[in-house]
Design a protein around this motif. Structure first.
Motif, PDB file in Angstrom:
ATOM      1  N   GLN A  45       0.828  -1.211   0.000  1.00 18.38           N
ATOM      2  CA  GLN A  45       0.000   0.000   0.000  1.00 18.38           C
ATOM      3  C   GLN A  45       0.855   1.251   0.000  1.00 18.38           C
ATOM      4  OE1 GLN A  45      -2.286  -0.566   3.610  1.00 18.38           O
ATOM      5  NE2 GLN A  45      -0.773   0.348   4.951  1.00 18.38           N
ATOM      6  N   ALA A  46       2.049   1.169   0.594  1.00 15.57           N
ATOM      7  CA  ALA A  46       2.957   2.319   0.611  1.00 15.57           C
ATOM      8  C   ALA A  46       3.804   2.206  -0.643  1.00 15.57           C
ATOM      9  CB  ALA A  46       3.837   2.274   1.855  1.00 15.57           C
ATOM     10  N   GLY A  47       3.675   3.152  -1.531  1.00 15.50           N
ATOM     11  CA  GLY A  47       4.557   3.053  -2.686  1.00 15.50           C
ATOM     12  C   GLY A  47       3.872   3.282  -4.009  1.00 15.50           C
ATOM     13  N   SER A  92       9.998  -0.292   3.853  1.00 14.70           N
ATOM     14  CA  SER A  92      11.364  -0.812   3.824  1.00 14.70           C
ATOM     15  C   SER A  92      11.408  -1.821   2.699  1.00 14.70           C
ATOM     16  CB  SER A  92      11.710  -1.462   5.174  1.00 14.70           C
ATOM     17  OG  SER A  92      13.094  -1.698   5.257  1.00 14.70           O
ATOM     18  N   ASP A  93      12.341  -2.743   2.732  1.00 14.21           N
ATOM     19  CA  ASP A  93      12.340  -3.840   1.762  1.00 14.21           C
ATOM     20  C   ASP A  93      12.968  -5.065   2.410  1.00 14.21           C
ATOM     21  OD1 ASP A  93      11.770  -4.381  -1.258  1.00 14.21           O
ATOM     22  OD2 ASP A  93      13.622  -5.431  -0.787  1.00 14.21           O
ATOM     23  N   ILE A  94      12.648  -6.240   1.887  1.00 15.43           N
ATOM     24  CA  ILE A  94      13.173  -7.465   2.485  1.00 15.43           C
ATOM     25  C   ILE A  94      14.704  -7.539   2.385  1.00 15.43           C
ATOM     26  CG2 ILE A  94      11.054  -8.807   2.193  1.00 15.43           C
ATOM     27  CD1 ILE A  94      12.400 -10.197  -0.211  1.00 15.43           C
ATOM     28  N   SER A 167      16.523 -16.987  -2.225  1.00 12.64           N
ATOM     29  CA  SER A 167      16.284 -17.033  -3.670  1.00 12.64           C
ATOM     30  C   SER A 167      16.952 -15.842  -4.365  1.00 12.64           C
ATOM     31  CB  SER A 167      14.783 -17.114  -3.986  1.00 12.64           C
ATOM     32  OG  SER A 167      14.147 -15.869  -3.849  1.00 12.64           O
ATOM     33  N   TYR A 168      16.906 -14.657  -3.753  1.00  5.45           N
ATOM     34  CA  TYR A 168      17.577 -13.502  -4.371  1.00  5.45           C
ATOM     35  C   TYR A 168      19.096 -13.650  -4.313  1.00  5.45           C
ATOM     36  CZ  TYR A 168      13.137 -11.173  -4.817  1.00  5.45           C
ATOM     37  OH  TYR A 168      11.865 -10.869  -5.190  1.00  5.45           O
ATOM     38  N   LEU A 169      19.607 -14.150  -3.166  1.00  3.47           N
ATOM     39  CA  LEU A 169      21.064 -14.289  -3.023  1.00  3.47           C
ATOM     40  C   LEU A 169      21.622 -15.289  -4.021  1.00  3.47           C
ATOM     41  CD1 LEU A 169      21.424 -14.321   0.859  1.00  3.47           C
ATOM     42  CD2 LEU A 169      22.318 -12.589  -0.704  1.00  3.47           C
ATOM     43  N   ASP A 222       7.140 -14.912   2.746  1.00  2.00           N
ATOM     44  CA  ASP A 222       7.848 -15.967   2.020  1.00  2.00           C
ATOM     45  C   ASP A 222       7.263 -16.020   0.612  1.00  2.00           C
ATOM     46  OD1 ASP A 222       9.791 -17.767   1.559  1.00  2.00           O
ATOM     47  OD2 ASP A 222       9.190 -19.217   3.089  1.00  2.00           O
ATOM     48  N   SER A 223       7.420 -14.901  -0.090  1.00  2.00           N
ATOM     49  CA  SER A 223       6.699 -14.670  -1.347  1.00  2.00           C
ATOM     50  C   SER A 223       6.838 -15.809  -2.352  1.00  2.00           C
ATOM     51  CB  SER A 223       7.171 -13.372  -1.975  1.00  2.00           C
ATOM     52  OG  SER A 223       6.960 -12.321  -1.071  1.00  2.00           O
ATOM     53  N   TRP A 224       8.042 -16.358  -2.500  1.00  2.00           N
ATOM     54  CA  TRP A 224       8.267 -17.286  -3.627  1.00  2.00           C
ATOM     55  C   TRP A 224       8.292 -18.760  -3.236  1.00  2.00           C
ATOM     56  CZ3 TRP A 224       6.511 -13.683  -6.003  1.00  2.00           C
ATOM     57  CH2 TRP A 224       7.085 -12.420  -6.115  1.00  2.00           C
ATOM     58  N   GLY A 338      -4.705 -10.559  -2.525  1.00  2.00           N
ATOM     59  CA  GLY A 338      -4.016 -11.846  -2.567  1.00  2.00           C
ATOM     60  C   GLY A 338      -2.526 -11.689  -2.850  1.00  2.00           C
ATOM     61  N   HIS A 339      -2.087 -10.512  -3.263  1.00  2.00           N
ATOM     62  CA  HIS A 339      -0.681 -10.148  -3.356  1.00  2.00           C
ATOM     63  C   HIS A 339      -0.645  -8.625  -3.401  1.00  2.00           C
ATOM     64  CE1 HIS A 339       3.583 -11.184  -5.126  1.00  2.00           C
ATOM     65  NE2 HIS A 339       3.625 -10.695  -3.904  1.00  2.00           N
ATOM     66  N   GLY A 340       0.506  -8.029  -3.746  1.00  2.00           N
ATOM     67  CA  GLY A 340       0.631  -6.587  -3.619  1.00  2.00           C
ATOM     68  C   GLY A 340      -0.220  -5.772  -4.588  1.00  2.00           C
TER      69      GLY A 340
HETATM   70  O1  1CP Z   1       3.736  -0.913   1.143  1.00  2.00           O
HETATM   71  C1  1CP Z   1       4.472  -1.850   1.454  1.00  2.00           C
HETATM   72  O2  1CP Z   1       4.102  -3.033   1.315  1.00  2.00           O
HETATM   73  C2  1CP Z   1       5.792  -1.534   2.135  1.00  2.00           C
HETATM   74  C3  1CP Z   1       6.953  -1.648   1.420  1.00  2.00           C
HETATM   75  C4  1CP Z   1       7.559  -2.927   0.829  1.00  2.00           C
HETATM   76  C5  1CP Z   1       7.445  -4.281   1.192  1.00  2.00           C
HETATM   77  C6  1CP Z   1       6.561  -4.909   2.243  1.00  2.00           C
HETATM   78  C7  1CP Z   1       8.494  -2.849  -0.225  1.00  2.00           C
HETATM   79  C8  1CP Z   1       8.895  -1.607  -0.894  1.00  2.00           C
HETATM   80  N1  1CP Z   1       8.992  -4.108  -0.440  1.00  2.00           N
HETATM   81  C9  1CP Z   1       8.357  -5.011   0.379  1.00  2.00           C
HETATM   82  C10 1CP Z   1       8.604  -6.445   0.499  1.00  2.00           C
HETATM   83  C11 1CP Z   1       9.221  -7.173  -0.623  1.00  2.00           C
HETATM   84  N2  1CP Z   1      10.287  -6.817  -1.394  1.00  2.00           N
HETATM   85  C12 1CP Z   1       8.829  -8.477  -1.020  1.00  2.00           C
HETATM   86  C13 1CP Z   1       7.749  -9.272  -0.357  1.00  2.00           C
HETATM   87  C14 1CP Z   1       6.412  -8.777  -0.768  1.00  2.00           C
HETATM   88  C15 1CP Z   1       5.895  -9.239  -2.087  1.00  2.00           C
HETATM   89  O3  1CP Z   1       5.878 -10.457  -2.339  1.00  2.00           O
HETATM   90  O4  1CP Z   1       5.451  -8.376  -2.862  1.00  2.00           O
HETATM   91  C16 1CP Z   1       9.643  -8.872  -2.079  1.00  2.00           C
HETATM   92  C17 1CP Z   1       9.585 -10.174  -2.846  1.00  2.00           C
HETATM   93  C18 1CP Z   1      10.564  -7.812  -2.314  1.00  2.00           C
HETATM   94  C19 1CP Z   1      11.633  -7.780  -3.320  1.00  2.00           C
HETATM   95  C20 1CP Z   1      11.432  -6.636  -4.231  1.00  2.00           C
HETATM   96  N3  1CP Z   1      11.782  -5.358  -3.919  1.00  2.00           N
HETATM   97  C21 1CP Z   1      10.810  -6.627  -5.495  1.00  2.00           C
HETATM   98  C22 1CP Z   1      10.224  -7.857  -6.207  1.00  2.00           C
HETATM   99  C23 1CP Z   1      11.100  -8.289  -7.329  1.00  2.00           C
HETATM  100  C24 1CP Z   1      10.725  -9.667  -7.893  1.00  2.00           C
HETATM  101  O5  1CP Z   1      11.396 -10.651  -7.520  1.00  2.00           O
HETATM  102  O6  1CP Z   1       9.773  -9.738  -8.675  1.00  2.00           O
HETATM  103  C25 1CP Z   1      10.815  -5.308  -5.955  1.00  2.00           C
HETATM  104  C26 1CP Z   1      10.298  -4.786  -7.245  1.00  2.00           C
HETATM  105  C27 1CP Z   1      11.430  -4.513  -4.940  1.00  2.00           C
HETATM  106  C28 1CP Z   1      11.611  -3.037  -4.934  1.00  2.00           C
HETATM  107  C29 1CP Z   1      10.643  -2.310  -4.084  1.00  2.00           C
HETATM  108  N4  1CP Z   1      10.354  -2.607  -2.756  1.00  2.00           N
HETATM  109  C30 1CP Z   1       9.440  -1.693  -2.262  1.00  2.00           C
HETATM  110  C31 1CP Z   1       9.171  -0.754  -3.322  1.00  2.00           C
HETATM  111  C32 1CP Z   1       8.246   0.436  -3.181  1.00  2.00           C
HETATM  112  C33 1CP Z   1       9.919  -1.164  -4.453  1.00  2.00           C
HETATM  113  C34 1CP Z   1      10.005  -0.471  -5.810  1.00  2.00           C
HETATM  114  C35 1CP Z   1      11.129   0.485  -5.652  1.00  2.00           C
HETATM  115  C36 1CP Z   1      11.527   1.287  -6.792  1.00  2.00           C
HETATM  116  O7  1CP Z   1      12.023   0.721  -7.777  1.00  2.00           O
HETATM  117  O8  1CP Z   1      11.395   2.507  -6.665  1.00  2.00           O
END
Ligand code: 1CP
Length: 362
Positions: A45-47, A92-94, A167-169, A222-224, A338-340
């Motif tokens: 929701q944030a973003g 933040s981010d994971i 998985s990312y590492l 544990d997204s993936w 069900g997801h973001g």
């Molecule tokens: O609003 C919110 O949910 C808070 C912020 C948040 C959260 C909870 C961000 C910001 N990231 C995450 C968690 C996160 N990061 C997950 C688990 C949630 C999910 O499954 O969606 C995962 C897998 C990540 C890894 C990640 N970071 C991805 C996914 C890449 C893929 O493998 O497909 C991405 C695109 C990011 C970057 C990211 N994280 C958050 C934002 C706002 C962004 C985009 C940043 C940008 O490019 O400006």
């Protein structure tokens, strides 16, 4: 798996909570108590979908934005102000704690996390030291600023689960098939376990710092993990996720723990065994079916398909109510997608979902 890795985080003093949180619908639903209304918040929701987010992020790299307490506070509060959701999710981010221990990585716009030197051999473990609270003192500061602003609205802290971080590492970045991750897991189980144990320490430490500073619930992403069959999930993944969830309970047993993954329909019973209070369900399994798979005594979170926010109000409203009706089969229901939230989502549609959920009389 031992949770001894949790020191020095075990000694963190836990901040007092705002007394109004006792009645917060999100926390009541997570504890399987009847809330005043069904609580709702949205993953991501944030973003990206908010214009006010894009404005404050202009010219600031993603990972830098996560380390600036005033900016983190502003971004985290934006969806709470706009939507009136029942919880804030910490911005933040994971991969933030991985960067904090010194792993070379970046978040590339439009791509996601990219790792400088992917994890391949035992020697690579030395490049992933344990997390210490001082490495993320800014995270504690951000959480403190936020809880002061949020008052009776819960702040959800979060971390990536060991499998998803691994998985990312191992892949070096986002991947469709997780082939290298699975190859390492199947061909060198001992190294895999050592990696997941280290990542469990980091994930647990990241959550503990947020809880100690005042987060009133946590979500383990544990997204993936839905890429694995049930038996392999139980053998190769569940112990490390359970250790992370236990570490939070040891620090503060009153903080509800939510556990979420995508495409986890087959894994739901084993995810319930990992010990969370609430299991997040993606949009593929109706919540009443998920509740039965979980054994009937877990609260659930979910699970509207994020694509439905692009449908007409009439269809969207119907699907929201259908989700609420299915969720009523569980002893507690936190409404979510069900997801973001998808990047091009119209914020007015998300607001309509929140209002529809709050108006529902179950
Ligand atoms: O609003 C919110 O949910 C808070 C912020 C948040 C959260 C909870 C961000 C910001 N990231 C995450 C968690 C996160 N990061 C997950 C688990 C949630 C999910 O499954 O969606 C995962 C897998 C990540 C890894 C990640 N970071 C991805 C996914 C890449 C893929 O493998 O497909 C991405 C695109 C990011 C970057 C990211 N994280 C958050 C934002 C706002 C962004 C985009 C940043 C940008 O490019 O400006």
């Amino acid at each position: 798996m031992s949770t001894e890795f949790a020191a020095p985080f075990a000694a963190l003093p836990v901040a007092p909570r705002d007394p109004r949180l006792a009645d917060a619908p999100l926390l009541r639903a997570a504890r399987r108590l009847r809330p005043a209304h069904t609580p709702v918040w949205f993953m991501r929701q944030a973003g990206r979908s908010l214009p006010e987010y894009r404005k404050v992020r202009e010219g600031i790299a993603m990972l830098d934005s996560c380390r600036r307490p005033e900016l983190v506070t502003e971004i985290t509060l934006q969806p709470v102000r706009r939507y009136g959701v029942d919880a804030a999710i910490f911005f933040s981010d994971i991969v933030v704690p991985l960067k904090a221990v010194g792993v070379g990585l970046d978040i590339r716009p439009g791509v996601g996390p990219v790792i400088d030197q992917p994890f391949r051999t035992r020697a690579d473990l030395d490049r992933i030291p344990e997390l210490e609270p001082e490495m993320i003192s800014d995270i504690a500061e951000s959480v403190g600023l936020l809880t002061a602003e949020l008052g009776g609205t819960p702040l959800i802290g979060f971390a990536g689960a060991p499998f998803t971080l691994a998985s990312y590492l191992v892949e070096g970045g986002p991947s469709r098939d997780l082939a290298r991750t699975k190859a390492l897991m199947y061909s060198d189980p001992q190294l895999w376990e050592a990696l997941l144990q280290r990542l469990a320490q980091i994930s647990a430490g990241f959550l503990r710092v947020q809880v100690a500073a005042g987060a009133s619930a946590v979500q383990l992403f544990d997204s993936w993990v839905g890429a694995l069959p049930l038996a392999d999930y139980r053998r190769f993944v569940q112990p490390s996720s359970a250790a992370v969830l236990d570490a939070v309970r040891e620090l503060d047993p009153t903080v509800p723990r939510i556990h979420f993954g995508v495409q986890t329909g087959e894994l739901l019973p084993a995810m319930a065994e990992a010990g969370a209070d609430v299991v997040g369900v993606d949009f593929r399994v109706p919540l009443d079916v998920a509740t039965a798979r979980l054994g009937g005594d877990h609260a659930v979170q979910g699970n509207l398909d994020p694509a439905l926010l692009f449908a007409s109000r009439e269809v969207l409203g119907q699907r929201v109510r259908q989700t609420l009706e299915a969720g009523a089969a569980a002893p507690g229901h936190i409404f979510n997608l069900g997801h973001g939230v998808l990047p091009d989502t119209d914020p007015d549609q998300a607001k309509f979902v929140v209002d529809t959920v709050h108006a529902w009389k179950g």
